[in-house]
Design a protein around this motif. Structure first.
Motif, PDB file in Angstrom:
ATOM      1  N   ARG A  26      37.491  56.894  44.720  1.00 23.52           N
ATOM      2  CA  ARG A  26      38.097  56.986  43.227  1.00 23.52           C
ATOM      3  C   ARG A  26      36.872  58.065  42.372  1.00 23.52           C
ATOM      4  O   ARG A  26      37.657  58.671  41.589  1.00 23.52           O
ATOM      5  CB  ARG A  26      37.770  55.621  42.783  1.00 23.52           C
ATOM      6  CG  ARG A  26      39.036  54.813  43.183  1.00 23.52           C
ATOM      7  CD  ARG A  26      39.204  53.657  42.205  1.00 23.52           C
ATOM      8  NE  ARG A  26      38.176  52.562  42.514  1.00 23.52           N
ATOM      9  CZ  ARG A  26      38.014  51.976  43.714  1.00 23.52           C
ATOM     10  NH1 ARG A  26      38.929  51.770  44.287  1.00 23.52           N
ATOM     11  NH2 ARG A  26      37.101  51.108  43.630  1.00 23.52           N
ATOM     12  N   GLU A  49      38.420  46.480  39.969  1.00 16.51           N
ATOM     13  CA  GLU A  49      37.613  46.738  41.298  1.00 16.51           C
ATOM     14  C   GLU A  49      37.020  45.604  41.809  1.00 16.51           C
ATOM     15  O   GLU A  49      36.889  44.745  41.072  1.00 16.51           O
ATOM     16  CB  GLU A  49      36.728  47.932  40.763  1.00 16.51           C
ATOM     17  CG  GLU A  49      35.717  48.294  41.868  1.00 16.51           C
ATOM     18  CD  GLU A  49      34.777  49.214  41.855  1.00 16.51           C
ATOM     19  OE1 GLU A  49      34.929  50.615  41.707  1.00 16.51           O
ATOM     20  OE2 GLU A  49      33.709  48.795  41.416  1.00 16.51           O
ATOM     21  N   ASP A 106      35.730  53.385  49.127  1.00 11.80           N
ATOM     22  CA  ASP A 106      36.880  53.458  48.291  1.00 11.80           C
ATOM     23  C   ASP A 106      36.516  53.605  46.902  1.00 11.80           C
ATOM     24  O   ASP A 106      37.230  54.414  46.309  1.00 11.80           O
ATOM     25  CB  ASP A 106      37.592  51.831  48.384  1.00 11.80           C
ATOM     26  CG  ASP A 106      38.662  51.843  49.443  1.00 11.80           C
ATOM     27  OD1 ASP A 106      38.961  52.731  50.260  1.00 11.80           O
ATOM     28  OD2 ASP A 106      39.262  50.606  49.748  1.00 11.80           O
ATOM     29  N   GLU A 159      42.724  45.365  46.075  1.00  7.36           N
ATOM     30  CA  GLU A 159      42.299  46.149  44.903  1.00  7.36           C
ATOM     31  C   GLU A 159      43.382  47.169  44.754  1.00  7.36           C
ATOM     32  O   GLU A 159      43.706  47.438  43.609  1.00  7.36           O
ATOM     33  CB  GLU A 159      40.977  46.698  45.453  1.00  7.36           C
ATOM     34  CG  GLU A 159      40.388  47.551  44.353  1.00  7.36           C
ATOM     35  CD  GLU A 159      38.914  48.055  45.046  1.00  7.36           C
ATOM     36  OE1 GLU A 159      37.822  47.676  44.600  1.00  7.36           O
ATOM     37  OE2 GLU A 159      39.079  49.314  45.483  1.00  7.36           O
ATOM     38  N   ASN A 160      43.758  47.792  45.693  1.00  8.05           N
ATOM     39  CA  ASN A 160      44.736  48.870  45.501  1.00  8.05           C
ATOM     40  C   ASN A 160      46.177  48.391  44.679  1.00  8.05           C
ATOM     41  O   ASN A 160      46.745  49.012  43.890  1.00  8.05           O
ATOM     42  CB  ASN A 160      44.950  49.292  47.008  1.00  8.05           C
ATOM     43  CG  ASN A 160      46.145  50.721  46.803  1.00  8.05           C
ATOM     44  OD1 ASN A 160      47.206  50.641  47.205  1.00  8.05           O
ATOM     45  ND2 ASN A 160      45.501  51.868  46.494  1.00  8.05           N
ATOM     46  N   GLY A 190      44.940  47.998  41.103  1.00 10.10           N
ATOM     47  CA  GLY A 190      44.098  49.120  40.687  1.00 10.10           C
ATOM     48  C   GLY A 190      44.590  49.727  39.442  1.00 10.10           C
ATOM     49  O   GLY A 190      44.042  50.256  38.557  1.00 10.10           O
TER      50      GLY A 190
END
Ligand code: MCN
Length: 781
Positions: free
Chosen positions: A388, A761, A384, A752-753, A756
């Motif tokens: 990013r 993070e 992930d 986290e998403n 975000g």
């Protein structure tokens, strides 16, 4: 193979007994003259034992005996190493320190037993513990993984130069070279903390040395009855045949019940031989928190090297693994982490290195997933982060790096859990990823739903985790199938059962070949008097290893049935068929002979025996795979984080899973549900908190939160892909740990998403509302 039963959603044979309270658990065992044990345990995580005076406790009314390490004489010795270290790995360092029955010189974790009181009731035994006088000198506790390895740290084992229990390095390709030519390198520190396995039923044992039979019988909450028998016989100087271990119904194991030679087991067996009376000990929940084995804490420094278009050129993972005060399970857990990090991805260059650290905490042994969840967690977290850094969709980054379906068998060229090269037998990783994406509606969520909900102030996120699950490992299991003269089938195997539904799934396999219904197959899984050889229930191997032994035994018995029936019905075997508990002539259905009659005739009377005849319709067969089978899957979940309460609501949860040929889809779905529940608990609720002195701060179910039904997603949506394993005749792979392995990674990915857009993070597990608050707060001010 016809499919009358294998692959069918058949309800579990064992459930009526379990649901109506008719199932025997260890605590139900009552015996005349039975005594009860209670253990005096160390309050200190690390302390020298100066003296122990048990004279007042011995004089306590109702107390029959009190024992310390000194009383055990030559029987006092550390337990055996339960799994060898993988010495096929070059340069491996391993310092074996296995656990002891009672503390002799110093206590190495809170809860370590110092003495045992045996009395006419548990109440009396507990009361008498207070009469024991102890003089202990507290020492600095070793609790922090990094500090533990620094010079000057207190030593858990005084005879070792440091707290290093093991050091293992493995390579695939050349990471440093790959890194030098990478366009992007992403590096993170990732931590995972400890949890408890928290089975509903704690551990428990009844041990009885019958002086007249000269036999030790032990009822035990064990996942490995045969291995327990062997270890107990070895420690007591008895033959295996002198010891019978019975694992009746077991209320969940989840890993720790695979442990053997635990102080309570050894003490009960040793003491019943001295006293000639049965002794019971049932662990209470407070004890369970400090003296049943635990898992998960590791600290990783991970680095991934990629090209600009997202191809992984290399991966490096250097980590510390907490083994607690002893390491009886050698390197099983960190080796699994190491060999599950690459997961479904094609990673040409990999440097993986770990140090195992002794600490003054409870021993670490496998807990459902056994190191695999950590490997998946760190890989999926770094993926992930890499997505990013590359401004790529995280599922696309995963897809383009997956091992393609035509690349099997796929050689990972590192040593795996079989101690030989890790090889993936078969899989279709991109298909499970695609299936999970479609099931959850990934593209639509990311493109339209999430922006819409965010514009309404909702913190929603989607997380994804892809994983492999090596299971179904050897060395072997066996099964004996017998047609009884009642016409029913008896099936005995050496694996233990703690809720996996073996009584049904194994019955289905036997019924398939023997022309009976699964309800007519009586399965025994946990009694060493019924089956002598085997290893145990771990590494999601029941279906693959025991299941294929059942399959082989059923086919062999079928052959015997047909041979005898052919003779008695005077018809060639090819013209016979088995159905409804009978053998019949295919074209003349009225010409039949029942299995009951055949079984009776297969046990001939004097006068009718042909020389060399083997009696009975019975066969014992063994199966051992060449190497473990690789199950795999993808989990996707949508969560909403409430920034007032910091609670996380799971709105959707989907899993696309591939365990090859499914024996019973209902059981497989139930296994996934259970594993997912455990994974959710270990993602958000469950964390064992210790202070610097090694004291557990939340050792009760009021403080250590287990998720309940309301914390679960309303539905766990399951999709199946069936890529049969070429390594066993039925083509099965394991599923028992599937839900627990990817869920923490997917959960953190989703949270986290969801957060975000605040620039958060998350590189740790588990989370909690408190921890999310700590992460969010600085970003809000
Ligand atoms: N099964 C199937 N088809 C397959 C694979 C499995 O029908 N392709 C069925 C099996 O026949 C079995 C069940 O699913 O009835 C689980 O099989 P398998 O994946 O082979 O795992 P094991 O039988 O070896 O069980 C061990 C595994 C582990 S390691 C832990 S820990 C665990 C678990 O399973 N602990 C459990 N599941 C548990 N379930 C309960 N209720 N309680 C536990 O303690």
């Amino acid at each position: 193979m016809s499919n009358q039963y294998i692959g069918q959603r058949i309800r579990r044979n064992e459930d009526p007994r379990l649901l109506t309270g008719q199932a025997l658990f260890v605590d139900d065992v009552q015996m005349p003259g039975m005594l009860h044990a209670a253990f005096l345990r160390s309050d200190y995580a690390h302390a020298r034992l100066r003296s122990i005076d048990v004279s007042a406790a011995r004089a306590h009314p109702g107390v029959v005996a009190v024992y310390t390490a000194e009383d055990m004489g030559d029987f006092w010795r550390p337990g055996p190493l339960l799994v060898p270290a993988p010495h096929s790995i070059p340069g491996l360092i391993f310092n074996k320190r296995t656990q002891i029955p009672l503390v002799r010189d110093k206590a190495r974790h809170v809860g370590e037993p110092l003495a045992v009181v045996i009395a006419d009731s548990r109440y009396t035994a507990e009361d008498a513990l207070a009469d024991i006088l102890l003089d202990m000198d507290p020492l600095d506790a070793v609790t922090d993984l990094e500090q533990a390895l620094k010079p000057g740290s207190a030593l858990v084992h005084d005879d070792l130069p440091s707290n290093l229990a093991a050091h293992v390095v493995q390579h695939k390709g050349h990471y440093a070279e790959a890194r030098a030519r990478a366009d992007v390198v992403v590096r993170r520190r990732i931590s995972i903390d400890r949890g408890a396995a928290a089975a509903l039923e704690n551990r428990g044992y009844v041990a009885w040395w019958d002086p007249k039979m000269q036999q030790l019988t032990m009822w035990a909450t064990t996942q490995a009855p045969i291995a327990l028998r062997n270890v107990m016989a070895g420690m007591l100087g008895l033959s295996e045949t002198d010891v019978r271990v019975i694992a009746p119904f077991v209320g969940g194991g989840f890993g720790p019940k695979i442990m053997l030679a635990q102080p309570e087991e050894v003490l009960l067996c040793w003491a019943t031989r001295r006293l000639g009376r049965p002794i019971k000990w049932i662990e209470d929940r407070a004890e369970n928190f400090v003296c049943t084995t635990q898992e998960r804490s590791q600290l990783h420094d991970v680095e991934i090297a990629l090209t600009r278009d997202g191809k992984i050129v290399g991966l490096q993972d250097v980590f510390l693994h907490d083994t607690g005060a002893y390491d009886p399970y050698a390197l099983t857990v960190p080796l699994n982490t190491q060999t599950h990090t690459m997961g479904p991805y094609n990673i040409p260059n990999f440097h993986t290195e770990y140090r195992v650290v002794f600490t003054n905490k409870m021993i670490v042994t496998p807990v459902r997933g056994a190191g695999r969840p950590q490997g998946v967690f760190i890989m999926e977290r770094i993926m992930d982060a890499a997505a990013r850094a590359l401004h790529m969709d995280p599922t696309e980054l995963r897809r383009i790096n997956m091992i393609p379906p035509d690349a099997f068998p796929f050689h990972q060229t590192i040593i795996g859990q079989d101690f030989t090269e890790q090889i993936y037998d078969s899989a279709n990783f991109p298909a499970t990823l695609q299936m999970a994406k479609e099931m959850i509606g990934y593209d639509q969520f990311v493109r339209t739903e999430q922006p819409r909900l965010r514009s309404q102030g909702k913190h929603v996120g989607i997380g994804i985790a892809c994983f492999t699950e090596s299971g179904g490992v050897g060395p072997y299991e066996g099964a004996r199938i017998t047609v009884a003269s009642s016409g029913k089938i008896n099936l005995a195997t050496g694996v233990g059962t703690q809720g996996q539904g073996h009584f049904t799934s194994f019955a289905q396999v036997a019924a398939e070949h023997l022309g009976v219904s699964p309800q007519d197959v009586h399965v025994v899984t946990g009694d060493t008097a019924q089956f002598q050889w085997g290893t145990g229930t771990f590494a999601s191997r029941g279906a693959v290893v025991a299941g294929n032994a059942v399959n082989a035994a059923a086919l062999a018995v079928r052959g015997k049935i047909l041979k005898l029936a052919s003779k008695l019905l005077n018809t060639p075997e090819e013209e016979l068929e088995l159905a409804d508990g009978q053998v019949r002539v295919a074209d003349l259905p009225e010409q039949t002979i029942s299995l009951a009659e055949l079984a009776f005739k297969a046990n001939p009377m004097r006068g009718s025996v042909e020389p060399g005849t083997e009696p009975g319709l019975e066969s014992t067969q063994y199966f051992g795979p060449q190497y473990g089978a690789t199950a795999s899957g993808t989990v996707a979940m949508i969560v909403e984080v409430d920034l007032e309460t910091m609670l996380v609501q799971i709105q959707r949860f989907v899993i696309a899973h591939d365990c090859g040929t499914v024996l019973n889809p209902l059981i497989v779905d139930g296994q996934i549900h259970g594993g997912v529940s455990m994974g959710i608990g270990q993602s958000f609720y469950e964390q064992l908190m210790f202070n610097e002195g090694g004291q557990l701060l939340n050792g009760s179910l009021a403080d250590y939160l287990l998720p309940n039904a309301l914390d679960m997603p309303a539905r766990i949506e399951i999709g199946h892909l069936n890529t049969p394993s070429p390594l066993n005749p039925m083509g099965s792979k394991g599923v028992g740990e599937a839900g627990a392995i990817p869920t923490p990674a997917a959960f953190v990915s989703a949270v986290e998403n969801a957060l975000g857009h605040l620039g958060i993070e998350i590189m740790e597990s588990p989370l909690s509302p408190n921890r999310i608050f700590e992460l969010v707060q600085p970003k809000r001010t």
